[in-house]
Design a protein around this motif. Structure first.
Motif, PDB file in Angstrom:
ATOM      1  N   GLU A  60       0.803  -1.225   0.000  1.00 45.98           N
ATOM      2  CA  GLU A  60       0.000   0.000   0.000  1.00 45.98           C
ATOM      3  C   GLU A  60       0.835   1.273   0.000  1.00 45.98           C
ATOM      4  OE1 GLU A  60      -2.513  -0.490   3.345  1.00 45.98           O
ATOM      5  OE2 GLU A  60      -3.824  -1.952   2.352  1.00 45.98           O
ATOM      6  N   SER A  61       1.896   1.240   0.770  1.00 47.05           N
ATOM      7  CA  SER A  61       2.658   2.473   0.907  1.00 47.05           C
ATOM      8  C   SER A  61       4.153   2.143   1.043  1.00 47.05           C
ATOM      9  CB  SER A  61       2.123   3.211   2.148  1.00 47.05           C
ATOM     10  OG  SER A  61       2.930   4.290   2.448  1.00 47.05           O
ATOM     11  N   PRO A  62       4.737   1.705  -0.065  1.00 51.56           N
ATOM     12  CA  PRO A  62       6.089   1.135   0.020  1.00 51.56           C
ATOM     13  C   PRO A  62       7.120   2.077   0.646  1.00 51.56           C
ATOM     14  CG  PRO A  62       5.436   1.519  -2.271  1.00 51.56           C
ATOM     15  CD  PRO A  62       4.232   1.740  -1.435  1.00 51.56           C
ATOM     16  N   PHE A  63       6.969   3.394   0.415  1.00 57.46           N
ATOM     17  CA  PHE A  63       7.989   4.296   0.939  1.00 57.46           C
ATOM     18  C   PHE A  63       7.934   4.422   2.453  1.00 57.46           C
ATOM     19  CE2 PHE A  63       7.351   6.076  -3.404  1.00 57.46           C
ATOM     20  CZ  PHE A  63       8.476   5.451  -3.913  1.00 57.46           C
ATOM     21  N   ASN A  64       6.789   3.976   3.008  1.00 58.40           N
ATOM     22  CA  ASN A  64       6.653   4.077   4.469  1.00 58.40           C
ATOM     23  C   ASN A  64       7.011   2.789   5.169  1.00 58.40           C
ATOM     24  OD1 ASN A  64       6.003   6.701   4.863  1.00 58.40           O
ATOM     25  ND2 ASN A  64       3.851   6.376   4.336  1.00 58.40           N
TER      26      ASN A  64
END
Ligand code: ADP
Length: 593
Positions: A60-64
């Motif tokens: 969902e939010s790879p950078f996080n």
């Protein structure tokens, strides 16, 4: 890179270092306690939930992903603060930054921190999990900015097998203590997060690469269109002939300059009648084929000189170079420079050079004939002497033959002497003839001493008539010279005659002429003609070799100028110097071979 795309990276506010007097690492380490504390069975359910949460974050939010990891650690270890410290990449891994923080510490953000920073530096140095108690005793720079830490558990964070940071969990009171289950779960989550992090990072790298390639392609396209405009300008400027060709012999397009060179019109071009193969005369076809091979293998043909047929049948000398097109490699462009004017100028230069050397030869010949004319009385003497001796010996022989009884032995000897004197006369005449004859310059291999002795023989009459004593110091074993024997003899002749004339102008003192040869330091042969005449005044030294410079009433002033041309044409050099005793020495160096 994740750290550059993520907005919340935390940095430590001070240039931290361990101050003098701070407590030792041993004093705050309590890692062994992890094992001693009460054992808890591994909570696989909790672990699985945490892993699923991480996996979901990855989608969902790879950078996080790292922030998610910090939050999960906060949750599963029930600590007060958690986070990650990673070494930066852009300054060569000399500083830590905090890509993710959860809990209490989240409020405390700052700048970058040095590589040996706090507990993280110690963990990386030891490459193992460490548990600290009240670490501010060793790292007092935490005190003003963070709540006091009761315990801090740090596990190394690996990327590609290399420890590049730590995952940490902190308790600020003694609400709970860390144990080995905390370490285990942090390790497991750390490993998963590391793989996830690398995946995201490679996707990021890929994106960057794609962006870089797109940028390069855009730049290239811009360059190509700029280049195209420049080439078009070059074509239209019609400064040089340009045509587009194909390997099968066609000329696909051409500028006006090229059409002008070969005398054809645009109609001929459009009709497809223009074939570069047919424009080329037969003897240039081999050279063309060689360039075609060059084009096929390297894509370019170095400029070379050839000819084209003009429409009117004349031949046009040209310089042609070419290159194939990158995309359509069976076609290319050729640049054609019309060499007609240059060739014409070259021919004119060659002709004037030929005329110049012809005039020089004629002048040299005239000078030789004039000098020989000047010497004619003395030379006649040189010839008459052996002829008179021939007659004498012949008469003697006759007398011995007519005697009763004939004295054959004496007659034979007298006849032998007759032949010898006759040969002597022939030799002298041969030399005179050679000097007077008009002949094109030659390249003989000659021995300079012999050539000098012949000239001395010819001038002997003149020398003795002027009461000059002549001496020679001719070095033995000199190398042979390549050149025109007659011309070099002319130089010696001029130098001897000048010396004799200079000496006969003064009545006092001995008249001595010394002709010497030797090896020059540069390997050439040095010839020197030294006289005991009046010497040279400074004006003479400067102008001696100028044409028409003379101090003699009936002089021409051409002798030394011709000598210089001859010596220089042989690659040598001639010069005059004033000697210590009264007199002049003229020397020349002739290179060997
Ligand atoms: P010319 O003999 O017709 O004068 P040259 O070119 O042979 O022409 O000589 C030029 C001048 O150089 C001579 O007139 C003379 O002044 C000077 N010169 C040449 N050789 C000698 C020499 N050995 N000693 C003194 N002066 C010389």
């Amino acid at each position: 890179m994740i750290e550059t795309t993520q907005s919340t990276n935390y940095f430590f506010p001070v240039e931290a270092s361990i101050p003098p007097g701070a407590v030792s690492l041993e004093a705050i380490l309590c890692t062994e306690e992890l094992r001693r504390r009460a054992w808890r069975p591994p909570d696989h359910e909790k672990e699985n939930r945490a892993l699923v949460a991480l996996a979901r974050a990855l989608v969902e939010s790879p950078f996080n992903i790292l922030q998610t990891l910090a939050e999960i650690i906060l949750d599963v270890t029930q600590c007060d603060s958690s986070g990650l410290s990673l070494l930066t990449k852009d300054d060569g891994g000399k500083r830590f930054y905090w890509p993710a923080i959860a809990g209490e510490w989240k409020r405390h953000i700052g700048r970058g921190t040095p590589r040996d920073f706090g507990p993280c530096g110690d963990v990386l140095d030891q490459n193992r999990t460490l548990l600290f108690r009240h670490f501010e005793r060793r790292y007092p720079y935490f005190i003003p900015i963070t709540p006091a830490a009761e315990e801090c558990l740090l596990v190394p964070f690996y990327i590609g097998g290399k420890a590049v940071g730590t995952i940490w969990a902190i308790t600020h009171g003694d609400r709970r203590k860390f144990d080995s289950e905390d370490e285990r779960i942090m390790n497991t989550l750390g490993q998963f997060a590391s793989v996830a992090y690398q995946t995201v990072e490679s996707i990021e790298d890929l994106k960057l690469q794609i962006a870089a390639r797109e940028q390069a392609e855009t730049a290239l396209r811009a360059l190509a269109s700029g280049l195209e405009a420049k080439i078009r300008h070059l074509v239209n400027a019609n400064i040089i002939g340009i045509f587009i060709w194909s390997f099968d012999g066609r000329i696909i397009d051409a500028n006006d300059a090229f059409l002008r060179i070969v005398g054809y019109g645009r109609d001929d071009l459009v009709s497809g009648r223009l074939l570069w193969k047919e424009l080329t005369p037969a003897e240039w076809r081999n050279a063309d084929e060689q360039r075609v091979r060059e084009l096929e293998t390297t894509g370019t043909a170095q400029p070379y000189e050839k000819e084209y047929f003009h429409k009117n049948g004349d031949r046009v000398p040209v310089l042609v170079g070419g290159a194939t097109f990158e995309k359509k490699s069976d076609e290319g462009v050729a640049f054609v420079l019309d060499l007609t004017d240059r060739k014409r100028a070259e021919a004119a230069i060659r002709e004037s050079e030929r005329r110049y050397s012809e005039v020089q030869n004629e002048l040299a010949h005239a000078n030789r004939v004039a000098t020989m004319g000047q010497l004619s009385a003395s030379i006649a003497h040189e010839v008459i002497q052996p002829i008179a001796a021939t007659v004498n010996y012949a008469q003697v022989a006759l007398r011995f033959l007519n005697a009763q009884p004939p004295n054959l032995e004496e007659a034979r000897q007298a006849l032998g002497a007759t032949v010898k004197q006759g040969n002597r006369a022939t030799d002298v005449l041969e030399r005179i003839r050679a000097l007077i004859k008009k002949a094109p310059p030659r390249k003989d291999t000659l021995e300079i001493n012999g050539a000098i002795l012949e000239v001395i023989a010819l001038t002997r009459g003149e020398i003795s008539k002027n009461r000059v004593s002549v001496q020679t110091q001719l070095a033995e074993g000199l190398p042979l010279i390549q050149g025109d024997r007659v011309q070099l003899q002319q130089v010696i002749l001029n130098l001897i005659i000048n010396a004799v004339e200079a000496m006969s102008a003064v009545s006092e003192g001995a008249r001595e002429l010394l002709i010497s040869t030797g090896k020059d330091a540069s390997g050439g042969v040095l010839v020197a003609v030294r006289d005991s005449g009046p010497g040279l005044n400074p004006e003479s030294v400067a102008r001696l070799f100028d044409a028409f410079y003379t101090t003699k009433p009936g002089g021409m002033g051409m002798g030394l100028s011709i000598c210089r041309s001859i010596v220089e044409a042989h690659g040598g050099r001639i010069w005059a110097s004033v000697t210590a005793a009264p007199g002049t020495v003229l020397q020349c160096i002739l290179p060997v071979g």
